[in-house]
Design a protein around this motif. Structure first.
Motif, PDB file in Angstrom:
ATOM      1  N   ALA A   1      41.029 -22.857 -24.092  1.00 37.77           N
ATOM      2  CA  ALA A   1      42.233 -24.094 -24.381  1.00 37.77           C
ATOM      3  C   ALA A   1      43.386 -23.641 -23.324  1.00 37.77           C
ATOM      4  N   ASP A   2      43.031 -24.092 -22.195  1.00 38.85           N
ATOM      5  CA  ASP A   2      44.062 -23.826 -21.082  1.00 38.85           C
ATOM      6  C   ASP A   2      45.267 -24.907 -21.317  1.00 38.85           C
ATOM      7  N   ALA A   3      45.066 -26.159 -21.620  1.00 38.55           N
ATOM      8  CA  ALA A   3      46.036 -26.893 -21.819  1.00 38.55           C
ATOM      9  C   ALA A   3      46.855 -26.897 -23.213  1.00 38.55           C
ATOM     10  N   THR A   4      46.606 -26.096 -23.797  1.00 34.42           N
ATOM     11  CA  THR A   4      47.369 -25.596 -24.994  1.00 34.42           C
ATOM     12  C   THR A   4      48.384 -24.537 -24.833  1.00 34.42           C
ATOM     13  N   PRO A   5      49.413 -24.523 -24.873  1.00 40.75           N
ATOM     14  CA  PRO A   5      50.538 -23.366 -24.729  1.00 40.75           C
ATOM     15  C   PRO A   5      50.144 -22.348 -25.572  1.00 40.75           C
ATOM     16  N   ALA A   6      50.494 -21.001 -24.913  1.00 40.33           N
ATOM     17  CA  ALA A   6      49.975 -19.732 -25.879  1.00 40.33           C
ATOM     18  C   ALA A   6      50.443 -19.651 -27.079  1.00 40.33           C
ATOM     19  N   ASP A   7      51.733 -20.005 -27.569  1.00 42.51           N
ATOM     20  CA  ASP A   7      52.339 -19.972 -28.746  1.00 42.51           C
ATOM     21  C   ASP A   7      51.664 -20.981 -29.728  1.00 42.51           C
ATOM     22  N   GLU A   8      51.375 -22.050 -29.094  1.00 42.00           N
ATOM     23  CA  GLU A   8      50.874 -23.101 -29.750  1.00 42.00           C
ATOM     24  C   GLU A   8      49.365 -22.832 -30.242  1.00 42.00           C
ATOM     25  N   TYR A   9      48.805 -22.194 -29.530  1.00 42.98           N
ATOM     26  CA  TYR A   9      47.161 -21.624 -29.424  1.00 42.98           C
ATOM     27  C   TYR A   9      47.412 -20.954 -30.787  1.00 42.98           C
ATOM     28  N   ALA A  10      48.196 -19.959 -30.808  1.00 43.54           N
ATOM     29  CA  ALA A  10      48.069 -18.780 -31.951  1.00 43.54           C
ATOM     30  C   ALA A  10      48.606 -19.547 -33.407  1.00 43.54           C
ATOM     31  N   THR A  11      49.470 -20.749 -33.098  1.00 42.46           N
ATOM     32  CA  THR A  11      49.782 -21.372 -34.374  1.00 42.46           C
ATOM     33  C   THR A  11      48.763 -22.120 -34.889  1.00 42.46           C
ATOM     34  N   PHE A  12      48.005 -22.812 -33.975  1.00 40.58           N
ATOM     35  CA  PHE A  12      46.832 -23.797 -34.364  1.00 40.58           C
ATOM     36  C   PHE A  12      45.673 -22.749 -35.023  1.00 40.58           C
ATOM     37  N   MET A  13      45.379 -21.777 -34.296  1.00 43.09           N
ATOM     38  CA  MET A  13      44.165 -20.877 -35.018  1.00 43.09           C
ATOM     39  C   MET A  13      44.581 -20.197 -36.134  1.00 43.09           C
ATOM     40  N   ASP A  14      45.866 -19.871 -36.421  1.00 43.94           N
ATOM     41  CA  ASP A  14      46.394 -19.501 -37.797  1.00 43.94           C
ATOM     42  C   ASP A  14      45.930 -20.581 -38.839  1.00 43.94           C
ATOM     43  N   ARG A  15      46.383 -21.793 -38.551  1.00 41.67           N
ATOM     44  CA  ARG A  15      46.074 -22.740 -39.566  1.00 41.67           C
ATOM     45  C   ARG A  15      44.620 -23.000 -39.873  1.00 41.67           C
ATOM     46  N   ALA A  16      43.992 -23.337 -38.619  1.00 37.51           N
ATOM     47  CA  ALA A  16      42.633 -23.662 -38.554  1.00 37.51           C
ATOM     48  C   ALA A  16      41.871 -22.319 -39.307  1.00 37.51           C
ATOM     49  N   GLN A  17      42.065 -21.108 -39.224  1.00 34.38           N
ATOM     50  CA  GLN A  17      41.544 -20.203 -40.027  1.00 34.38           C
ATOM     51  C   GLN A  17      41.642 -20.230 -41.495  1.00 34.38           C
ATOM     52  N   GLU A  18      42.863 -20.664 -41.844  1.00 33.03           N
ATOM     53  CA  GLU A  18      43.232 -20.882 -43.168  1.00 33.03           C
ATOM     54  C   GLU A  18      42.433 -22.088 -43.764  1.00 33.03           C
ATOM     55  N   VAL A  19      42.242 -22.939 -43.150  1.00 36.03           N
ATOM     56  CA  VAL A  19      41.553 -23.866 -43.725  1.00 36.03           C
ATOM     57  C   VAL A  19      40.123 -23.639 -44.031  1.00 36.03           C
ATOM     58  N   VAL A  20      39.499 -23.019 -43.096  1.00 34.05           N
ATOM     59  CA  VAL A  20      37.999 -22.575 -43.212  1.00 34.05           C
ATOM     60  C   VAL A  20      38.006 -21.466 -44.291  1.00 34.05           C
ATOM     61  N   ASN A  21      38.860 -20.801 -44.434  1.00 33.18           N
ATOM     62  CA  ASN A  21      38.822 -19.517 -45.804  1.00 33.18           C
ATOM     63  C   ASN A  21      38.977 -20.596 -46.816  1.00 33.18           C
ATOM     64  N   ARG A  22      39.824 -21.345 -47.012  1.00 30.94           N
ATOM     65  CA  ARG A  22      40.023 -22.124 -48.186  1.00 30.94           C
ATOM     66  C   ARG A  22      38.838 -22.975 -48.763  1.00 30.94           C
ATOM     67  N   TYR A  23      38.016 -23.160 -47.699  1.00 33.81           N
ATOM     68  CA  TYR A  23      36.620 -23.985 -48.387  1.00 33.81           C
ATOM     69  C   TYR A  23      35.529 -22.809 -48.323  1.00 33.81           C
ATOM     70  N   GLY A  24      35.955 -21.829 -48.539  1.00 36.33           N
ATOM     71  CA  GLY A  24      34.915 -20.615 -48.840  1.00 36.33           C
ATOM     72  C   GLY A  24      34.050 -20.250 -47.988  1.00 36.33           C
ATOM     73  N   LYS A  25      34.348 -20.421 -46.574  1.00 34.80           N
ATOM     74  CA  LYS A  25      33.599 -19.990 -45.368  1.00 34.80           C
ATOM     75  C   LYS A  25      34.190 -18.827 -44.582  1.00 34.80           C
TER      76      LYS A  25
END
Length: 542
Positions: A344-368
């Motif tokens: 994800a070279d076009a994504t700034p490092a701080d934004e990358y961490a923010t995005f992955m936090d939220r994406a992971q939460e979505v996966v967990n919310r749907y039981g995966k």
């Protein structure tokens, strides 16, 4: 996850086999084919992956026109395995091989028994004058035992027309169970699209070697491959391209369900991957509102990486993530969804961490359960996350240390080192299809692909954090089943063995003998393969 037999116990077993069969061992240490200098492998153990334990005896079993396939106990799943076996054996033998629930001491017998040492995928195969009996605790074990039985029969058993036989199974006992729970292969259907039938063909090839996970890379810059009802242009527009400008394609939900069902019938779990926040040009082509500038991207048909990114600050991005993961979770009976996260070279490092936090939460919310490429370790992996390591010899210490740290904090690791496990890396020698493969991680010969230990690959990685291994097959240069096969074979069976077999069985000279013995089977199955000069291949299928 640890070997079930120590190195010393295997040595004792090997000496017993040598004594029983009159085999002498004179192994060289070179890289050449030299089959005559390698230790001979007793017939009962001449399979891939290497079984945990083999005890041969002289009395074989012979399948005849009177042979039944017995499935006592009434298990529907066991009956399905028996039907699968009958479908393999009937065309070549010409025998009726009736599948019956009747008990009896003769024929081919598939038994479910509550034997804890067999685990969820292990089996015991016993062959003698009256019967071949496969015993397992779970149907998956029966299925894996059937794959061993196939390899113990002559290669002609794979034919779809009658052959003369005889159909003899060497006598003795095989006791077997996997080293690792996760034994995977990834197929990239995003760079080039592969049809349902082409994926099914690959599933059948994986099943023969006891691979139990198919990771499908469903999205990338070049194409989006799954219908999503809430974002229909992902497939309609994002699925209309592929590398080189071909027509692309995508799976309807029903087609995808059929792939999941078919894989399950071969005891493979499908793990879907939607790669984000990078590798998303096809998404940004279909939906300009997911770009920070609101402008549609041009379809991309090249092979460059690292130039695309979802717009992390905008809330609509997370509406997209939520909708896609929700629909994907509904199609996924397994517990894992892969969210990519690499390059994800076009994504700034701080934004990358923010995005992955939220994406992971979505996966967990749907039981995966979350799975991601190893760059996820540099963000904040959630509890239970699986980190897929794809680094290689030139990967920096910092990245490796991030993975080790994440594992020590509770993450599990799947190992896919690119210079050993990536099946799209070129061979050192030119194949008969010379344009295949890439070489950014180096050229990978058959021995290098096989000759490493997943349990000791990353310094400092706890052994019990290794969930298993995976062999990815990226398709920037591959567009047909033939091309997939030439790159996968003969390296795929060795990687499957690393995931299944005890470390104590690992021996290159013995392995290359068993590998050479697979070639006639591949010939009958119509599998194209690279005839590596490191292996002494037989001249023909017969």
């Amino acid at each position: 996850m640890n070997p079930r037999h120590t190195r010393s116990s295997l040595l004792v077993g090997s000496l017993l086999l040598i004594a029983a069969t009159g085999v002498s061992c004179f192994a060289d240490s070179g890289d050449g084919g030299g089959a005559a200098s390698a230790p001979a492998v007793p017939a009962l153990g001449r399979v891939i992956p290497a079984p945990a334990s083999v005890t041969p005896h002289e009395v074989p079993y012979r399948i005849t026109s009177a042979t039944p396939i017995r499935v006592p106990g009434g298990s529907r799943k066991a009956r399905e395995v028996a039907d699968y076996l009958a479908d393999v054996l009937r065309p070549s033998t010409g025998y009726a091989l009736p599948v019956t629930a009747d008990t009896g001491a003769d024929g081919i017998r598939l038994l479910l028994a509550d034997e804890a040492d067999l685990g969820t995928e292990g089996y015991r195969l016993e062959s003698g004058e009256r019967a071949v009996t496969i015993t397992a605790r779970r149907p998956a074990g029966l299925f894996h035992g059937v794959q061993t039985l196939r390899q113990l029969l002559p290669p002609a058993v794979e034919a779809r027309t009658a052959r003369p036989g005889p159909w003899t199974v060497p006598g003795g006992t095989v006791r077997d169970a996997p080293r690792y729970a996760y034994r995977g292969a990834m197929l990239d259907v995003a760079r080039h699209f592969f049809t349902v039938d082409e994926v099914k063909r690959y599933i059948d090839q994986l099943a023969l070697y006891k691979v139990n996970t198919l990771h499908l890379h469903l999205s990338d810059d070049q194409g989006w491959r799954l219908a999503v009802d809430s974002w229909p242009d992902l497939a309609a527009k994002g699925g209309a391209t592929e590398v080189g400008g071909g027509k692309g394609g995508y799976y309807t939900k029903d087609q995808y369900r059929e792939l999941v069902r078919y894989a399950a019938s071969r005891y493979l779990e499908v793990i879907p991957e939607i790669d984000m926040p990078g590798h998303t040009n096809a998404v940004l082509t279909a939906y300009p509102k997911l770009n920070c500038d609101g402008e549609a991207r041009e379809p991309y048909t090249g092979t460059k990486v690292g130039f695309s990114s979802l717009c992390v600050p905008e809330e609509i991005t997370y509406d997209f993530v939520d909708d896609v993961i929700r629909e994907l979770a509904e199609l996924t009976p397994g517990e894992v969804i892969h969210i990519g996260g690499d390059e994800a070279d076009a994504t700034p490092a701080d934004e990358y961490a923010t995005f992955m936090d939220r994406a992971q939460e979505v996966v967990n919310r749907y039981g995966k359960r979350v799975m991601g490429w190893h760059q996820l370790a540099g963000a904040r992996p959630v509890d239970g996350a699986v980190i897929q390591y794809w680094g290689y010899d030139e990967t920096g210490d910092a990245e490796r240390e991030e993975v080790v740290r994440a594992a020590r904090e509770g993450a599990e690791v799947v190992l896919s080192p690119a210079d050993r496990a990536y099946l799209d890396m070129q061979y050192p020698e030119v194949t008969d299809i010379p344009y295949l493969g890439l070489e950014w991680a180096g050229k990978v010969d058959v021995r290098r692909s096989y000759d490493w230990d997943p349990g000791a690959y990353l310094d400092g990685l706890p052994a019990d954090a290794v969930l298993g291994i995976e062999a990815p097959l990226w398709t920037e240069t591959l567009s047909t089943s033939t091309e997939l096969e030439v790159m996968a074979f003969p390296r795929l069976p060795g990687l499957a063995e690393l995931g299944w077999s005890p470390r104590s069985t690992h021996d290159w000279d013995a392995y290359r003998q068993r590998l050479a013995a697979q070639a006639p089977r591949w010939d009958v199955l119509g599998i194209r393969y690279h005839r590596s000069p490191q292996v002494s291949w037989p001249a023909s299928a017969e």
